[in-house]
Write an enzyme that holds these catalytic residues in place. Structure first.
Site, PDB file in Angstrom:
ATOM      1  N   ALA A   1     -19.701 -15.450  45.089  1.00 37.36           N
ATOM      2  CA  ALA A   1     -19.621 -14.128  45.722  1.00 37.36           C
ATOM      3  C   ALA A   1     -19.284 -13.004  45.296  1.00 37.36           C
ATOM      4  CB  ALA A   1     -19.092 -14.292  47.200  1.00 37.36           C
ATOM      5  N   TYR A   2     -17.904 -13.252  44.474  1.00 42.19           N
ATOM      6  CA  TYR A   2     -17.390 -12.152  43.703  1.00 42.19           C
ATOM      7  C   TYR A   2     -18.497 -11.623  42.458  1.00 42.19           C
ATOM      8  CZ  TYR A   2     -13.623  -9.566  41.543  1.00 42.19           C
ATOM      9  OH  TYR A   2     -12.866  -8.725  40.816  1.00 42.19           O
ATOM     10  N   SER A   3     -18.689 -12.718  41.625  1.00 38.10           N
ATOM     11  CA  SER A   3     -19.232 -12.336  40.643  1.00 38.10           C
ATOM     12  C   SER A   3     -20.591 -11.805  40.804  1.00 38.10           C
ATOM     13  CB  SER A   3     -19.279 -13.810  39.572  1.00 38.10           C
ATOM     14  OG  SER A   3     -17.957 -14.125  39.311  1.00 38.10           O
TER      15      SER A   3
ATOM     16  N   LYS B   1     -20.322  -8.399  41.962  1.00 36.51           N
ATOM     17  CA  LYS B   1     -19.664  -7.408  40.814  1.00 36.51           C
ATOM     18  C   LYS B   1     -20.816  -7.192  39.983  1.00 36.51           C
ATOM     19  CE  LYS B   1     -15.630  -6.006  41.456  1.00 36.51           C
ATOM     20  NZ  LYS B   1     -15.385  -4.546  41.470  1.00 36.51           N
TER      21      LYS B   1
END
Ligand code: ZN
Length: 686
Positions: free
Chosen positions: A575-577, A580
């Site tokens: 989710a973060y990658s 981002k």
């Protein structure tokens, strides 16, 4: 006016300590002096370096401020040598200053005030010179001599306006010698000189005279509408702020063509009342109430006449038209009245008045803009009161130009510390309460920028702004609540940001969250939360920032704090990658779309930062320890050891990278990624 004198505090004080005490009392009242205005002196007996008994004049050094004055700001001079000049008939400023410098007893002392001889030639032991609002209200009238006689009778004399220097000092001395019973001398269109055998007597005389002038003026003002009927009513507060926020970047762009300026906005009820009155425009164009203000305010404010202050589009056009005329007037004025060999200053206004909306003041940084602000907040009541007496009148145009371009006055500017790399620049940082955001904010403030700190938790950024302002010794950052996920919150936050310093040059998109889970375990909420902050939040705030930069038309720099994961993702950071990566891709497109406007968009990709980081909660540390099969306490070392340089990455490293990309050193760089990771070969940008 209330006397601030305290026998208890003054007890035991003598010499320079006594004049420091009284000067600070005077400086504490903004209706007496403002920002370096006025001066004070004491005459003492002392010894020179040979041990010889001499008379000493201690006078305020040029450029110091009475509010905060200290003994080191006073210059001791050989009084008897200064008095020898009394017999001369004329002296140029340069010769007078050169002579004075030779009389200075302490080579480390500041340059003595340009009014040194005025203090030397009057015999009293204690002398104070102020630019009192109330006294200047009397002097800035057409029949000033008659008015002053009406208030003070024969005990006070008026000396015609002369620029400070030898001639004025002589004229004051001669006036005094003709009638030694005088208790004070008023300098027409300039200010007040009081004296006494004791510091208290001289200070009391200042307060007594100002009080008499205030009473006289209050009587004249009572029941009159000196400025005529109200023609433009103040817009309701929300509307007024919306209009001011809409036009601020347009105004800033216009006045920043020469050099970028920071602006402060003011809409106090009294000011709005003044701006809306019938005669205000004409009266604001007369001149400053004391010439000392010229260095900061310039001769006149820009007064924007508009029939529709409520319509920002119409107002913007009226503002642009008014600015063209203002600059033309400034050029014509300079060409007509200039002395040979001087170069014209920036032709843009330092005070911008808009009926119904308020006032903007400008400067190279918030401190400079606040000096202009304070001076004008004292100017408009003087204009109104002088008009109630007869007619607001100041020194003539030739005198205005001579003072404005006077090297002796402009010398004071050279005493200011040199401009810092980011002075004149305005930066906004999202997620400023976090470790990286706070480090970036601190670095920008230290480099001289005016910084808007935004975060979803207002208390945290408020505390940070307070600390940064304290460290900077003045207003340099403001805190604004902003939830980057929420369109309305972003809109409101950026509206406040527009009014904080007048615009935006640097936008740091930094707010972010990290949710960890393998993709098969990832909850929809964690996924959506990540997208809403890291991708949508970035989009909304960037849109708002671009709008301001485009309205200004003076370029800009956007720096996006993304992550090493964009280039080299790690497991459980889906989710973060991915969110981002969306942010990064948006940043690249922004670089493509806005290069023609001079707006650069670059990115930094830090690796894990542990120090004070909200992203690296205990939970994430534990989870990362498990993912890499290492003990919990070894997580930081693991991250340090995996980079080529085997170094830990700190928030301040990220701040250094952000400042570089925002600076003019990176003026030809856009769409770039600057890794801040100690060197990770799998994350080399390509
Ligand atoms: Zn003065």
């Amino acid at each position: 006016m209330k006397s601030l004198w305290s026998d208890q505090e003054a007890k035991g004080l003598s010499g320079v300590d006594l004049v420091v005490y009284t000067s600070r009392l005077i400086g504490a009242n903004s209706k007496l002096v403002l920002w370096g205005g006025g001066n004070s002196s004491i005459k003492t007996q002392g010894k020179d370096h040979t041990g010889k008994e001499i008379h000493i004049l201690w006078i305020k050094g040029s450029g110091s401020d009475m509010r905060t004055i200290a003994p080191k700001n006073f210059t001791p001079l050989r009084l008897d040598e200064l008095l020898l000049l009394k017999d001369r008939s004329a002296m140029s400023d340069e010769d007078m200053v050169a002579y004075q410098m030779k009389c200075v007893l302490d080579p480390k002392a500041p340059k003595p005030s340009i009014e040194t001889l005025l203090h030397a030639f009057l015999p009293a032991a204690h002398i104070y010179h102020t630019h009192s609002d109330a006294i200047c209200t009397l002097t800035d009238t057409k029949k000033s001599k008659k008015v002053i006689r009406e208030v003070f009778g024969d005990s006070v004399a008026v000396v015609d306006y002369l620029r400070p220097g030898f001639s004025l000092s002589k004229s004051v001395a001669e006036t005094y010698e003709k009638s030694p019973k005088l208790t004070a001398i008023i300098l027409d269109k300039h200010g007040l000189i009081t004296w006494g055998d004791t510091a208290k007597a001289a200070y009391d005389m200042t307060i007594k005279m100002v009080t008499a002038a205030e009473r006289y003026t209050a009587k004249k003002l009572k029941g009159t509408q000196a400025l005529g009927p109200m023609q433009v009513k103040p817009l309701p507060v929300q509307k007024r702020h919306a209009v001011a926020a809409a036009i601020a970047p347009i105004l800033r762009g216009e006045i920043s063509q020469h050099k970028p300026m920071v602006m402060l906005y003011e809409d106090a009820p009294d000011l709005l009342k003044f701006l809306g009155a019938e005669k205000s425009k004409k009266l604001t164009q007369v001149g400053p109430f004391t010439p000392d203000h010229l260095m900061h305010t310039r001769p006149w404010p820009l007064f924007v006449e508009t029939k529709h202050p409520e319509d920002a589009n119409v107002l913007a056009k009226d503002l642009q038209k008014a600015l063209v005329l203002y600059r033309k007037r400034a050029v014509d004025f300079f060409n007509r009245y200039k002395q040979a060999g001087v170069t014209m200053l920036d032709p843009n206004p330092r005070v911008i008045l808009i009926p119904g909306v308020g006032m903007f003041t400008t400067g190279k940084d918030p401190r400079a803009a606040s000096i202009v602000h304070d001076l004008y907040m004292h100017t408009f009541p003087v204009i109104e009161a002088a008009t109630a007496i007869d007619c607001y009148t100041t020194i003539g145009l030739q005198d205005i130009c001579d003072f404005e371009y006077w090297p002796m006055e402009n010398f004071k500017l050279s005493l200011l510390p040199p401009e810092k790399a980011f002075s004149r620049k305005i930066a906004l940082i999202t997620g400023a309460a976090g470790a990286i955001g706070a480090a970036i904010a601190e670095a920008f403030v230290k480099a001289g920028a005016s910084v808007v700190l935004t975060d979803i938790v207002l208390e945290k950024v408020s505390a940070l702004a307070e600390r940064l302002n304290q460290e900077a010794g003045g207003l340099q950052s403001v805190a604004i609540e902003m939830d980057v996920r929420d369109e309305k919150s972003v809109k409101q936050g950026f509206e406040k940001a527009r009014l904080a310093f007048g615009g935006l040059d640097i936008f740091v998109s930094n707010a972010g969250i990290a949710r960890t889970a393998s993709i098969d375990d990832l909850s929809l909420k964690a996924w959506e939360d990540s997208l809403s902050v890291n991708a949508t939040g970035h989009l909304l705030t960037s849109q708002a920032a671009l709008k301001i930069m485009k309205a200004q038309g003076i370029g800009g720099a956007i720096v996006v704090v993304t992550t090493k994961n964009v280039l080299a993702p790690g497991k459980d950071f889906g989710a973060y990658s991915a969110s981002k990566a969306a942010q990064t891709q948006l940043a690249r497109i922004m670089a493509i779309e806005n290069a023609s406007e001079g707006i650069r968009v670059n990115m930094v990709t830090p690796d894990g930062i542990f120090e004070g980081s909200g992203l690296w909660s205990q939970e994430i540390r534990a989870e990362r320890a498990k993912a890499h099969n290492i003990p919990l306490e070894g997580v930081e070392d693991f991250y340090a050891k995996r980079n080529l340089m085997q170094r830990r990455i700190f928030a301040s490293d990220v701040a250094d990278g952000v400042l570089f990309l925002a600076s003019d050193q990176a003026a030809k760089t856009t769409g770039a990624i600057l890794p801040i990771d100690g060197g990770l070969k799998e994350a080399f940008p390509r």
